[in-house]
Write a protein that holds these residues in place. Structure first.
Motif, short mmCIF file in Angstrom:
data_model
loop_
_atom_site.label_atom_id
_atom_site.label_comp_id
_atom_site.label_asym_id
_atom_site.label_seq_id
_atom_site.Cartn_x
_atom_site.Cartn_y
_atom_site.Cartn_z
N ALA A 1 0.83 -1.20 0.00
CA ALA A 1 0.00 0.00 0.00
C ALA A 1 0.87 1.25 0.00
CB ALA A 1 -0.93 -0.01 1.21
N GLY A 2 1.99 1.20 0.72
CA GLY A 2 2.92 2.33 0.72
C GLY A 2 3.49 2.58 -0.67
N ILE A 3 3.78 1.50 -1.40
CA ILE A 3 4.26 1.65 -2.78
C ILE A 3 3.17 2.24 -3.66
CG2 ILE A 3 5.04 0.40 -4.83
CD1 ILE A 3 6.50 -1.54 -2.95
N ALA A 4 1.93 1.77 -3.48
CA ALA A 4 0.82 2.31 -4.27
C ALA A 4 0.67 3.81 -4.04
CB ALA A 4 -0.48 1.59 -3.90
N ARG A 5 0.75 4.24 -2.79
CA ARG A 5 0.64 5.68 -2.50
C ARG A 5 1.81 6.44 -3.12
NH1 ARG A 5 0.31 7.41 3.64
NH2 ARG A 5 2.51 6.82 3.51
N ALA A 6 3.01 5.85 -3.06
CA ALA A 6 4.19 6.50 -3.65
C ALA A 6 4.04 6.66 -5.17
CB ALA A 6 5.45 5.70 -3.33
N MET A 7 3.25 5.78 -5.79
CA MET A 7 3.05 5.83 -7.24
C MET A 7 1.87 6.71 -7.66
SD MET A 7 3.77 1.98 -8.67
CE MET A 7 2.25 1.32 -7.96
N ALA A 8 1.17 7.29 -6.71
CA ALA A 8 -0.09 7.97 -7.01
C ALA A 8 0.04 9.04 -8.08
CB ALA A 8 -0.68 8.57 -5.73
N LEU A 9 1.13 9.79 -8.08
CA LEU A 9 1.31 10.89 -9.02
C LEU A 9 2.14 10.48 -10.24
CD1 LEU A 9 2.02 13.74 -6.45
CD2 LEU A 9 -0.12 13.31 -7.68
N ASP A 10 2.31 9.17 -10.44
CA ASP A 10 3.12 8.64 -11.55
C ASP A 10 4.53 9.23 -11.58
OD1 ASP A 10 1.07 6.98 -12.59
OD2 ASP A 10 0.14 8.71 -13.55
N PRO A 11 5.24 9.20 -10.46
CA PRO A 11 6.58 9.78 -10.45
C PRO A 11 7.56 8.92 -11.26
CG PRO A 11 6.20 8.60 -8.41
CD PRO A 11 4.89 8.59 -9.17
N PRO A 12 8.51 9.54 -11.94
CA PRO A 12 9.51 8.76 -12.67
C PRO A 12 10.54 8.12 -11.75
CG PRO A 12 9.94 11.11 -12.91
CD PRO A 12 8.62 10.99 -12.21
N LEU A 13 10.61 8.58 -10.50
CA LEU A 13 11.55 8.04 -9.53
C LEU A 13 10.82 7.59 -8.27
CD1 LEU A 13 14.53 10.58 -9.58
CD2 LEU A 13 14.75 8.13 -9.84
N LEU A 14 11.09 6.35 -7.84
CA LEU A 14 10.50 5.82 -6.61
C LEU A 14 11.63 5.43 -5.65
CD1 LEU A 14 7.52 3.46 -7.56
CD2 LEU A 14 7.42 5.56 -6.23
N PHE A 15 11.55 5.92 -4.42
CA PHE A 15 12.51 5.62 -3.38
C PHE A 15 11.86 4.69 -2.36
CE2 PHE A 15 13.79 9.56 -5.26
CZ PHE A 15 15.18 9.58 -5.22
N LEU A 16 12.49 3.56 -2.09
CA LEU A 16 11.96 2.60 -1.13
C LEU A 16 12.96 2.43 0.01
CD1 LEU A 16 10.68 -0.22 -3.55
CD2 LEU A 16 9.56 1.93 -2.91
#
Length: 254
Positions: free
Chosen positions: A155-170
């Motif tokens: 769910a945290g990853i889904a929220r991080a993707m909400a704005l379609d960012p080109p960069l995701l930090f985990l």
């Protein structure tokens, strides 16, 4: 992967030094992250992994050096320009950092409420799509207390993707998970990187995950106060000559 070796850099770090008072955490850290790869920051406890992540997402300012994100100098960006740049970064914190009084759907909708003018129905539709991407379509109306730790990370990853960012930090995505759940999360990260073309920067010390997801990595070391290795983690496992790097990848006593 040959394609990733040809890809442009979306993150460029040059001569990065971070000190808290007289305590130098690391110095002269330099690396690039290429578009579309899963890039891992690894190392032992206290080496500065999480601090480096916070520098990359703008929570800290470096003592020295330069960070370029998507072609922009992060430290030089101010005001609206800085906010717009940071809105292009998605972050998943170690615990998932979900709001306990909100459903998973409402949690994922939050960035859309903050940064867009989409009507509620559109925000909800986008959030449902993101939950579907991480396998949580059936859990949209559940509260964080009603789901497992692995589901909270998704769910945290889904929220991080909400704005379609080109960069995701985990941040430590596999921490606290059992081996089967961790392997499933690793596969999700690989699938998202492949299917969406998103660049992932992952902070972890979990060896199995590093080998499963990482295209390239850097290794920080507390004693060296900086980087001691860079490259394909499988190559480092098989061919590293630095004793600390070899001990990490081969699970040997240093």
């Amino acid at each position: 992967m040959a394609e990733q070796k040809e890809a442009p850099a979306v993150v460029g770090v040059r001569g990065l030094t971070m000190a808290f008072g007289s305590n130098v955490l690391f110095r002269d850290v330099t690396f690039d992250v290429r578009k579309g790869e899963v890039f891992v920051i690894l190392g032992g406890s206290g080496c500065g992994k999480s601090t480096l992540l916070k520098l990359l997402i703008g929570l800290y300012r470096p003592s020295e050096g330069e960070i370029r994100i998507l072609g922009e100098n992060l430290d030089a960006a101010r005001g609206r320009e800085r906010r717009e740049l940071l809105s292009r970064l998605g972050v998943m914190w170690q615990s998932g950092a979900l709001f306990g009084s909100m459903t998973l759907l409402e949690n994922v909708m939050l960035p859309l409420e903050e940064h867009t003018r989409l009507p509620r129905a559109a925000r909800e539709e986008v959030a449902r799509v993101k939950l579907g991407l991480v396998g949580l379509s059936d859990a949209a109306n559940r509260l964080p207390a009603e789901i497992s730790g692995g589901m909270a990370k998704r769910a945290g990853i889904a929220r991080a993707m909400a704005l379609d960012p080109p960069l995701l930090f985990l941040d430590e995505p596999s921490a606290g998970l059992d081996p089967i759940t961790s392997a499933g999360l690793d596969q999700l990260i690989r699938d998202l990187a492949r299917d969406l073309g998103t660049t992932f920067i992952v902070v972890t010390h979990e060896l199995q995950s590093i080998l499963a997801i990482g295209d390239r990595c850097i290794m920080l070391d507390k004693q060296a106060k900086g980087m001691i290795a860079e490259g394909d983690p499988r190559e480092l496992r098989d061919h590293a000559t630095h004793p600390t790097v070899r001990a990490f990848f081969r699970r040997e006593a240093a």
